[in-house]
Design a protein around this motif. Structure first.
Motif, PDB file in Angstrom:
ATOM      1  N   MET A 133      -3.911   3.703  -2.920  1.00 22.38           N
ATOM      2  CA  MET A 133      -2.698   3.652  -2.113  1.00 22.38           C
ATOM      3  C   MET A 133      -2.894   4.518  -0.867  1.00 22.38           C
ATOM      4  O   MET A 133      -3.465   5.607  -0.933  1.00 22.38           O
ATOM      5  N   ARG A 134      -2.412   4.027   0.257  1.00 13.64           N
ATOM      6  CA  ARG A 134      -2.662   4.720   1.521  1.00 13.64           C
ATOM      7  C   ARG A 134      -1.444   5.452   2.081  1.00 13.64           C
ATOM      8  O   ARG A 134      -1.567   6.204   3.046  1.00 13.64           O
ATOM      9  N   GLY A 152       0.789  -1.229   0.000  1.00 14.72           N
ATOM     10  CA  GLY A 152       0.000   0.000   0.000  1.00 14.72           C
ATOM     11  C   GLY A 152       0.811   1.263   0.000  1.00 14.72           C
ATOM     12  O   GLY A 152       0.272   2.346   0.242  1.00 14.72           O
TER      13      GLY A 152
END
Length: 505
Positions: free
Chosen positions: A135-136, A104
């Motif tokens: 995406m974090r 991520g």
């Protein structure tokens, strides 16, 4: 040895695509390094940069067969922003760092041979694309933290060296975060409209242009205030909305024009290129993947083409598509890019090559004057809503009781007119009168035949084109907004038509 993944972003103009980087590190065979997935020359050279950076960080380079695959494989990849993601993929594939924090996480940065992480262009639009793809977290060069901080909804960490990223992956250290700003950025005051002497017609045209987002042509002798007026147009425009500010800042990021203390561009941009600029500099271009040009850097702002007739027909005609569609599409070897280009065009030109202070002193034959102004073609002028003739200045002092209006006074009227237009069109997704398609004005907001009689006669005798009639309707709606009327009347249509009928010579 294992198969590991990291993520980066491929930029195409201001649009981005998430790129998955797979690192396959396996024993057997001669040590080698292969990079797959249509990399350009700069990206191919990253193999040497990544190897040197890892070794100079006192990490072991795997003495095995290393294959790096960038997916989607058919998507061309360009630039040096993949270096950090490639290095982390190799280290994770060689089981030198744990992979759990890479999940991520999208990584950006060019690596120096000693492991330093250098800033890259296009960080803002790349992060917007990464956030859109779910995406974090993002790791960016520490010099790009201010720019990356503008994107909400994704955790942003900064690193100055590859060693810091390795320590973070091993949970032995933390990466930098953007500190909250202590002071607000200084406000740059726009030039005041009160500085311009005289020119009541041009000042009124500038106000109408600001209220409706219309394009403007000013013709007159040198020294009459054409450039001064154009530079004061941005001061009449409202601040950019959040989405508009992101669009403008993203273009500046791709062009490499963002300052170190990056902040959202709240003020409409003002771009005034020199008359010697090339077509690629005007509309965008370059080898490989094209860069944004002046029309895109002026997105949501003002593009001033001073001495427009000196630009030549080819450069001026290149503006036509951008004026009509609000974007440019550039086809190059590595793909077709789209850059937004919704700007207000201000053309300023002298009436002839000799350009004396008074027309009576002109020494140019009539055919020379026609040829000079003929560089502004009919199709281009058809897209310009307002045309105004500048008069020579006859006095350097202003008599008492006739003080010119300041920017603040005019801006208040412009704000009221824009608010009326926004309330009328917001349900359709438009903000200004110039954005409304002609068919909508004629069908859903049709004016009575008594109001549009002059336009009908102009179309009948060929004085204006259908496009010109649509633009007259938009100007008429702007004039009605400035007058506080709900709908244009015959006088507003006549005034709008007069703006187009004014001769340039």
């Amino acid at each position: 040895m294992a198969l590991r993944r990291t993520w980066a972003v491929a930029l195409f103009g201001v649009d981005g695509a998430l790129v998955e980087i797979e690192a396959d590190v396996r024993n057997g065979g001669l040590p080698s390094l292969q990079l797959l997935g249509l990399p350009d020359t700069a990206l191919q050279e990253s193999k040497n940069r990544v190897r040197a950076a890892i070794q100079n960080c006192q990490e072991d380079w795997p003495a095995s067969c290393v294959t790096l695959a960038l997916s989607p494989a058919a998507l061309p990849k360009a630039g040096t922003s993949y270096d950090l993601a490639l290095a982390c993929a190799v280290l994770a594939g060689a089981e030198l760092v744990p992979p759990h924090r890479l999940a991520g996480t999208v990584l950006f940065g060019e690596l120096a041979l000693d492991g330093r992480i250098r800033p890259v262009r296009g960080l803002l639009p790349a992060l917007l694309a990464a956030r859109k793809e779910g995406m974090r977290r993002a790791v960016v060069p520490v010099d790009g933290l201010a720019e990356a901080h503008l994107v909400e909804g994704i955790e942003v960490l900064g690193a100055a060296h590859l060693r810091e990223v390795v320590a973070w992956l091993r949970e032995l250290g933390e990466l930098a975060r953007y500190p909250p700003p202590v002071d607000d950025p200084p406000v740059v005051e726009a030039p005041d409209l009160a500085d311009v002497l005289g020119q009541p017609e041009a000042r009124w045209a500038l106000e109408v242009a600001a209220a409706g987002g219309h394009h403007l042509l000013m013709v007159g002798p040198p020294g009459t205030g054409k450039t001064m007026l154009a530079k004061r147009l941005c001061g009449l425009l409202p601040e950019l909305s959040g989405q508009e500010a992101l669009e403008v800042t993203a273009i500046r990021s791709v062009a490499g024009d963002l300052a170190d203390s990056a902040a959202l561009a709240r003020v409409p941009p003002f771009v005034a290129p020199h008359a010697s600029l090339s077509i690629p500099a005007l509309v965008g271009g370059g080898t490989g993947l094209a860069r944004p040009g002046a029309v895109s850097r002026a997105h949501r702002g003002v593009l001033l083409l001073d001495e427009a007739c000196e630009l030549g027909p080819k450069r001026l005609e290149a503006l036509r598509t951008a004026l009509e569609e609000g974007e440019v599409r550039l086809a190059r070897r590595d793909g077709t890019l789209r850059y937004p280009a919704r700007f207000q065009l201000v053309l300023a030109t002298n009436p002839c090559p000799c350009a004396p202070a008074r027309d009576l002193d002109c020494q140019c034959p009539p055919q020379v004057r026609r040829r000079y102004l003929g560089k502004l073609s009919g199709p281009l002028l058809d897209r310009v809503d307002l045309r105004v003739r500048m008069r020579p200045i006859t006095a350097m002092t202003v008599h008492s009781g006739a003080e010119p209006e300041s920017t603040a006074v005019v801006r208040e009227r412009v704000a009221q007119a824009r608010a009326a237009a926004r309330e009328r069109w917001s349900a359709h997704g438009w903000q200004t009168n110039t954005e409304v398609p002609g068919p909508v004005l004629r069908r859903d907001f049709a004016l009575s035949p008594e109001v549009t009689g002059l336009l009908d006669r102009g179309l009948e005798v060929g004085a204006i084109t259908a496009r010109g009639a649509d633009r007259c309707l938009r100007v008429a709606w702007t004039l009605a907004d400035l007058d506080g009327k709900e709908r244009p009347d015959a006088e507003h249509v006549a005034a709008a038509l007069e703006f187009r009928d004014r001769k340039a010579a």
